[in-house]
Design a protein around this motif. Structure first.
Motif, PDB file in Angstrom:
ATOM      1  N   SER A 161      41.914  11.096  38.638  1.00  0.00           N
ATOM      2  CA  SER A 161      43.064  12.003  38.525  1.00  0.00           C
ATOM      3  C   SER A 161      44.236  11.393  39.292  1.00  0.00           C
ATOM      4  N   PRO A 162      44.804  10.305  38.777  1.00  0.00           N
ATOM      5  CA  PRO A 162      45.828   9.558  39.510  1.00  0.00           C
ATOM      6  C   PRO A 162      47.147  10.306  39.647  1.00  0.00           C
ATOM      7  N   ASP A 163      47.805  10.109  40.785  1.00  0.00           N
ATOM      8  CA  ASP A 163      49.120  10.681  40.995  1.00  0.00           C
ATOM      9  C   ASP A 163      50.185   9.623  40.739  1.00  0.00           C
ATOM     10  N   ILE A 164      51.443   9.951  41.041  1.00  0.00           N
ATOM     11  CA  ILE A 164      52.552   9.051  40.774  1.00  0.00           C
ATOM     12  C   ILE A 164      52.389   7.725  41.509  1.00  0.00           C
ATOM     13  N   GLY A 165      51.826   7.752  42.697  1.00  0.00           N
ATOM     14  CA  GLY A 165      51.654   6.533  43.466  1.00  0.00           C
ATOM     15  C   GLY A 165      50.648   5.587  42.845  1.00  0.00           C
ATOM     16  N   ILE A 166      49.494   6.118  42.487  1.00  0.00           N
ATOM     17  CA  ILE A 166      48.434   5.297  41.895  1.00  0.00           C
ATOM     18  C   ILE A 166      48.883   4.712  40.563  1.00  0.00           C
ATOM     19  N   LEU A 167      49.527   5.525  39.733  1.00  0.00           N
ATOM     20  CA  LEU A 167      49.976   5.039  38.431  1.00  0.00           C
ATOM     21  C   LEU A 167      51.082   3.998  38.575  1.00  0.00           C
ATOM     22  N   SER A 168      51.973   4.197  39.529  1.00  0.00           N
ATOM     23  CA  SER A 168      53.042   3.225  39.753  1.00  0.00           C
ATOM     24  C   SER A 168      52.476   1.874  40.169  1.00  0.00           C
ATOM     25  N   VAL A 169      51.473   1.894  41.021  1.00  0.00           N
ATOM     26  CA  VAL A 169      50.841   0.656  41.461  1.00  0.00           C
ATOM     27  C   VAL A 169      50.170  -0.047  40.282  1.00  0.00           C
ATOM     28  N   ALA A 170      49.501   0.702  39.427  1.00  0.00           N
ATOM     29  CA  ALA A 170      48.862   0.103  38.256  1.00  0.00           C
ATOM     30  C   ALA A 170      49.891  -0.551  37.340  1.00  0.00           C
ATOM     31  N   VAL A 171      51.016   0.121  37.158  1.00  0.00           N
ATOM     32  CA  VAL A 171      52.092  -0.429  36.328  1.00  0.00           C
ATOM     33  C   VAL A 171      52.614  -1.732  36.933  1.00  0.00           C
ATOM     34  N   ALA A 172      52.790  -1.746  38.249  1.00  0.00           N
ATOM     35  CA  ALA A 172      53.312  -2.933  38.929  1.00  0.00           C
ATOM     36  C   ALA A 172      52.345  -4.106  38.832  1.00  0.00           C
ATOM     37  N   LEU A 173      51.066  -3.846  39.028  1.00  0.00           N
ATOM     38  CA  LEU A 173      50.073  -4.918  38.975  1.00  0.00           C
ATOM     39  C   LEU A 173      49.958  -5.509  37.568  1.00  0.00           C
ATOM     40  N   GLU A 174      50.002  -4.664  36.557  1.00  0.00           N
ATOM     41  CA  GLU A 174      49.936  -5.174  35.189  1.00  0.00           C
ATOM     42  C   GLU A 174      51.222  -5.911  34.823  1.00  0.00           C
ATOM     43  N   TYR A 175      52.337  -5.543  35.453  1.00  0.00           N
ATOM     44  CA  TYR A 175      53.587  -6.261  35.204  1.00  0.00           C
ATOM     45  C   TYR A 175      53.516  -7.681  35.756  1.00  0.00           C
ATOM     46  N   VAL A 176      52.871  -7.840  36.897  1.00  0.00           N
ATOM     47  CA  VAL A 176      52.676  -9.184  37.455  1.00  0.00           C
ATOM     48  C   VAL A 176      51.905 -10.049  36.465  1.00  0.00           C
ATOM     49  N   ASP A 177      50.839  -9.510  35.895  1.00  0.00           N
ATOM     50  CA  ASP A 177      50.045 -10.269  34.929  1.00  0.00           C
ATOM     51  C   ASP A 177      50.830 -10.550  33.652  1.00  0.00           C
ATOM     52  N   PHE A 178      51.696  -9.598  33.261  1.00  0.00           N
ATOM     53  CA  PHE A 178      52.496  -9.775  32.043  1.00  0.00           C
ATOM     54  C   PHE A 178      53.500 -10.911  32.215  1.00  0.00           C
ATOM     55  N   ARG A 179      54.165 -10.943  33.357  1.00  0.00           N
ATOM     56  CA  ARG A 179      55.188 -11.967  33.588  1.00  0.00           C
ATOM     57  C   ARG A 179      54.598 -13.282  34.088  1.00  0.00           C
ATOM     58  N   TRP A 180      53.453 -13.216  34.763  1.00  0.00           N
ATOM     59  CA  TRP A 180      52.873 -14.422  35.342  1.00  0.00           C
ATOM     60  C   TRP A 180      51.410 -14.535  34.948  1.00  0.00           C
ATOM     61  N   PRO A 181      51.132 -14.774  33.667  1.00  0.00           N
ATOM     62  CA  PRO A 181      49.732 -14.873  33.223  1.00  0.00           C
ATOM     63  C   PRO A 181      49.034 -16.140  33.708  1.00  0.00           C
ATOM     64  N   ASP A 182      49.793 -17.014  34.376  1.00  0.00           N
ATOM     65  CA  ASP A 182      49.195 -18.270  34.848  1.00  0.00           C
ATOM     66  C   ASP A 182      48.362 -18.099  36.104  1.00  0.00           C
ATOM     67  N   GLY A 183      48.317 -16.878  36.646  1.00  0.00           N
ATOM     68  CA  GLY A 183      47.475 -16.614  37.808  1.00  0.00           C
ATOM     69  C   GLY A 183      48.013 -17.151  39.112  1.00  0.00           C
ATOM     70  N   ARG A 184      49.334 -17.273  39.234  1.00  0.00           N
ATOM     71  CA  ARG A 184      49.885 -17.817  40.477  1.00  0.00           C
ATOM     72  C   ARG A 184      49.789 -16.842  41.649  1.00  0.00           C
ATOM     73  N   PHE A 185      49.541 -15.565  41.364  1.00  0.00           N
ATOM     74  CA  PHE A 185      49.356 -14.593  42.433  1.00  0.00           C
ATOM     75  C   PHE A 185      47.868 -14.313  42.623  1.00  0.00           C
ATOM     76  N   VAL A 186      47.462 -14.152  43.869  1.00  0.00           N
ATOM     77  CA  VAL A 186      46.054 -13.945  44.205  1.00  0.00           C
ATOM     78  C   VAL A 186      45.727 -12.463  44.122  1.00  0.00           C
ATOM     79  N   VAL A 187      44.840 -12.115  43.198  1.00  0.00           N
ATOM     80  CA  VAL A 187      44.382 -10.735  43.019  1.00  0.00           C
ATOM     81  C   VAL A 187      42.861 -10.756  43.057  1.00  0.00           C
ATOM     82  N   SER A 188      42.277 -10.019  43.958  1.00  0.00           N
ATOM     83  CA  SER A 188      40.822 -10.054  44.137  1.00  0.00           C
ATOM     84  C   SER A 188      40.088  -9.409  42.961  1.00  0.00           C
ATOM     85  N   ASP A 189      38.819  -9.718  42.844  1.00  0.00           N
ATOM     86  CA  ASP A 189      37.997  -9.106  41.802  1.00  0.00           C
ATOM     87  C   ASP A 189      37.901  -7.603  41.987  1.00  0.00           C
TER      88      ASP A 189
END
Length: 206
Positions: free
Chosen positions: A153-181
Protein backbone atom coordinates in the motif's frame (compact mmCIF):
# COMPACT_ATOMS: atom_id res chain seq x y z
CA UNK A 1 -9.45 17.84 -16.15
CA UNK A 2 -6.65 17.74 -18.70
CA UNK A 3 -3.10 16.62 -17.99
CA UNK A 4 -0.31 17.64 -20.34
CA UNK A 5 2.54 15.17 -20.06
CA UNK A 6 5.60 13.76 -21.80
CA UNK A 7 6.32 10.00 -21.67
CA UNK A 8 10.00 10.63 -20.90
CA UNK A 9 9.27 12.94 -17.95
CA UNK A 10 9.54 11.26 -14.52
CA UNK A 11 7.51 14.07 -12.97
CA UNK A 12 4.72 13.44 -15.49
CA UNK A 13 4.87 9.75 -14.76
CA UNK A 14 4.61 10.33 -11.02
CA UNK A 15 1.39 12.32 -11.47
CA UNK A 16 -0.08 9.74 -13.86
CA UNK A 17 0.69 6.96 -11.37
CA UNK A 18 -0.84 8.86 -8.47
CA UNK A 19 -3.99 9.56 -10.49
CA UNK A 20 -4.40 5.84 -11.12
CA UNK A 21 -3.63 4.86 -7.53
CA UNK A 22 -6.36 7.27 -6.43
CA UNK A 23 -8.85 5.97 -9.01
CA UNK A 24 -9.00 9.32 -10.82
CA UNK A 25 -7.66 8.33 -14.24
CA UNK A 26 -11.19 8.32 -15.67
CA UNK A 27 -11.63 11.97 -14.69
CA UNK A 28 -8.44 13.15 -16.42
CA UNK A 29 -7.81 13.44 -20.16
CA UNK A 30 -4.11 12.81 -20.67
CA UNK A 31 -2.55 14.80 -23.52
CA UNK A 32 0.89 13.66 -24.64
CA UNK A 33 3.06 16.50 -25.96
CA UNK A 34 6.64 17.51 -26.61
CA UNK A 35 7.14 20.36 -24.11
CA UNK A 36 10.05 21.71 -26.18
CA UNK A 37 7.98 22.31 -29.29
CA UNK A 38 4.31 22.52 -28.24
CA UNK A 39 3.40 26.21 -28.14
CA UNK A 40 0.02 25.50 -26.54
CA UNK A 41 1.66 24.42 -23.30
CA UNK A 42 2.90 27.91 -22.48
CA UNK A 43 -0.68 29.16 -22.65
CA UNK A 44 -1.41 27.03 -19.58
CA UNK A 45 1.96 27.14 -17.85
CA UNK A 46 4.34 30.12 -18.17
CA UNK A 47 7.23 27.73 -17.49
CA UNK A 48 6.18 25.53 -20.44
CA UNK A 49 6.91 22.43 -18.38
CA UNK A 50 5.20 19.11 -17.85
CA UNK A 51 3.23 17.95 -16.04
CA UNK A 52 0.58 20.66 -16.21
CA UNK A 53 -2.97 19.97 -15.01
CA UNK A 54 -5.79 22.15 -16.36
CA UNK A 55 -8.90 22.15 -14.19
CA UNK A 56 -12.52 22.42 -15.36
CA UNK A 57 -12.58 26.13 -14.46
CA UNK A 58 -9.51 26.79 -16.61
CA UNK A 59 -7.05 27.12 -13.74
CA UNK A 60 -3.66 25.53 -14.35
CA UNK A 61 -1.82 23.56 -11.69
CA UNK A 62 1.85 22.77 -12.17
CA UNK A 63 4.80 21.20 -10.37
CA UNK A 64 4.25 17.50 -9.75
CA UNK A 65 4.16 17.67 -5.94
CA UNK A 66 1.44 20.35 -6.07
CA UNK A 67 -0.59 18.37 -8.60
CA UNK A 68 -0.33 15.19 -6.51
CA UNK A 69 -1.45 17.06 -3.40
CA UNK A 70 -4.43 18.45 -5.31
CA UNK A 71 -5.41 15.03 -6.67
CA UNK A 72 -5.18 13.56 -3.18
CA UNK A 73 -7.64 16.20 -1.94
CA UNK A 74 -9.98 15.53 -4.88
CA UNK A 75 -10.01 11.82 -4.13
CA UNK A 76 -10.77 12.39 -0.46
CA UNK A 77 -13.52 14.88 -1.34
CA UNK A 78 -15.05 12.20 -3.56
CA UNK A 79 -15.28 9.80 -0.64
CA UNK A 80 -11.97 7.98 -0.69
CA UNK A 81 -11.06 7.20 2.91
CA UNK A 82 -7.33 6.73 2.39
CA UNK A 83 -5.35 9.06 0.18
CA UNK A 84 -1.83 8.74 -1.13
CA UNK A 85 -0.41 11.41 1.18
CA UNK A 86 -0.66 10.85 4.96
CA UNK A 87 -2.44 13.79 6.57
CA UNK A 88 -0.41 14.21 9.73
CA UNK A 89 2.32 12.99 12.02
CA UNK A 90 5.65 11.31 11.28
CA UNK A 91 4.09 9.32 8.44
CA UNK A 92 3.31 12.51 6.51
CA UNK A 93 6.77 13.99 6.99
CA UNK A 94 8.41 10.70 6.07
CA UNK A 95 6.37 10.36 2.85
CA UNK A 96 7.02 13.95 1.79
CA UNK A 97 10.72 13.65 2.60
CA UNK A 98 11.07 10.59 0.35
CA UNK A 99 9.17 12.43 -2.36
CA UNK A 100 11.56 15.36 -2.01
CA UNK A 101 14.60 13.11 -2.34
CA UNK A 102 13.11 11.33 -5.35
CA UNK A 103 12.26 14.62 -7.08
CA UNK A 104 15.79 15.90 -6.62
CA UNK A 105 17.20 12.62 -7.87
CA UNK A 106 15.01 12.76 -10.98
CA UNK A 107 16.12 16.32 -11.70
CA UNK A 108 19.80 15.37 -11.32
CA UNK A 109 19.35 12.34 -13.56
CA UNK A 110 17.70 14.46 -16.24
CA UNK A 111 20.38 17.16 -16.10
CA UNK A 112 23.15 14.57 -16.29
CA UNK A 113 21.52 12.94 -19.31
CA UNK A 114 21.07 16.30 -21.06
CA UNK A 115 24.66 17.32 -20.40
CA UNK A 116 25.97 13.97 -21.67
CA UNK A 117 24.40 14.70 -25.05
CA UNK A 118 26.21 18.00 -25.47
CA UNK A 119 29.40 18.25 -27.53
CA UNK A 120 32.41 17.52 -25.34
CA UNK A 121 33.67 21.10 -25.55
CA UNK A 122 30.34 22.33 -24.12
CA UNK A 123 30.24 19.99 -21.14
CA UNK A 124 31.34 20.76 -17.60
CA UNK A 125 33.04 17.78 -15.97
CA UNK A 126 32.53 19.42 -12.57
CA UNK A 127 28.78 19.76 -13.09
CA UNK A 128 28.43 16.24 -14.51
CA UNK A 129 30.42 14.72 -11.65
CA UNK A 130 28.27 16.61 -9.17
CA UNK A 131 25.03 15.35 -10.73
CA UNK A 132 26.38 11.80 -10.93
CA UNK A 133 27.32 11.92 -7.24
CA UNK A 134 23.86 13.26 -6.33
CA UNK A 135 22.15 10.37 -8.10
CA UNK A 136 24.41 7.65 -6.70
CA UNK A 137 24.24 9.03 -3.17
CA UNK A 138 20.45 9.20 -3.40
CA UNK A 139 20.36 5.55 -4.46
CA UNK A 140 22.55 4.67 -1.47
CA UNK A 141 20.28 6.55 0.93
CA UNK A 142 17.21 4.86 -0.54
CA UNK A 143 18.81 1.46 -0.12
CA UNK A 144 19.66 2.29 3.46
CA UNK A 145 16.11 3.12 4.43
CA UNK A 146 13.17 2.70 2.14
CA UNK A 147 13.53 -0.96 1.19
CA UNK A 148 12.38 -1.77 4.71
CA UNK A 149 8.99 -0.24 3.84
CA UNK A 150 6.12 -2.37 2.61
CA UNK A 151 5.12 -2.11 -1.04
CA UNK A 152 1.55 -3.42 -0.75
CA UNK A 153 0.00 0.00 0.00
CA UNK A 154 2.57 2.57 -1.16
CA UNK A 155 2.29 6.26 -0.37
CA UNK A 156 3.55 9.26 -2.34
CA UNK A 157 7.08 8.77 -1.04
CA UNK A 158 7.42 5.11 -1.99
CA UNK A 159 5.91 5.64 -5.43
CA UNK A 160 8.10 8.68 -6.10
CA UNK A 161 11.20 6.68 -5.27
CA UNK A 162 10.12 3.87 -7.60
CA UNK A 163 9.59 6.38 -10.40
CA UNK A 164 13.03 7.89 -9.80
CA UNK A 165 14.83 4.54 -9.76
CA UNK A 166 13.17 3.39 -12.98
CA UNK A 167 14.08 6.73 -14.55
CA UNK A 168 17.74 6.06 -13.82
CA UNK A 169 17.47 2.74 -15.65
CA UNK A 170 15.58 4.39 -18.53
CA UNK A 171 18.21 7.07 -19.09
CA UNK A 172 21.24 4.99 -18.12
CA UNK A 173 20.63 1.37 -19.17
CA UNK A 174 24.39 0.83 -19.28
CA UNK A 175 24.44 0.18 -15.54
CA UNK A 176 26.78 3.02 -14.61
CA UNK A 177 24.95 3.46 -11.30
CA UNK A 178 25.31 0.86 -8.55
CA UNK A 179 21.96 -0.62 -7.51
CA UNK A 180 21.97 -3.64 -5.21
CA UNK A 181 20.03 -6.82 -5.86
CA UNK A 182 17.92 -6.15 -2.76
CA UNK A 183 16.89 -2.74 -4.07
CA UNK A 184 16.14 -4.14 -7.50
CA UNK A 185 13.89 -6.75 -5.88
CA UNK A 186 12.10 -3.98 -3.98
CA UNK A 187 11.59 -2.06 -7.24
CA UNK A 188 10.28 -5.14 -9.03
CA UNK A 189 7.51 -5.57 -6.45
CA UNK A 190 6.25 -2.07 -7.30
CA UNK A 191 6.84 -2.38 -11.04
CA UNK A 192 4.07 -4.95 -11.33
CA UNK A 193 1.40 -2.54 -10.08
CA UNK A 194 -1.12 -1.64 -12.83
CA UNK A 195 -0.37 2.06 -12.39
CA UNK A 196 3.32 1.47 -13.03
CA UNK A 197 2.74 -0.82 -16.00
CA UNK A 198 0.35 1.65 -17.65
CA UNK A 199 2.83 4.53 -17.45
CA UNK A 200 6.12 3.01 -18.58
CA UNK A 201 8.71 5.42 -19.93
CA UNK A 202 9.04 5.56 -23.70
CA UNK A 203 10.37 7.96 -26.28
CA UNK A 204 8.08 10.42 -28.04
CA UNK A 205 6.91 9.30 -31.48
CA UNK A 206 9.12 10.64 -34.26
Amino acid sequence: MQLYYAPTSPFSRKVRIIARELGLEGKIAEIMIDPWTDAALREHNPLAKVPTLVLENGMSVFESAVICDYLDEVARANGRETGIIPHEGPERLNALQWQGLADGMMAATGRLFADSRRPENERSDFVMDRQHAAVQRSIDVIEGGIISLATDSPDIGILSVAVALEYVDFRWPDGRFVVSDDLRHWISELSDRPSMIATRYHLLPV
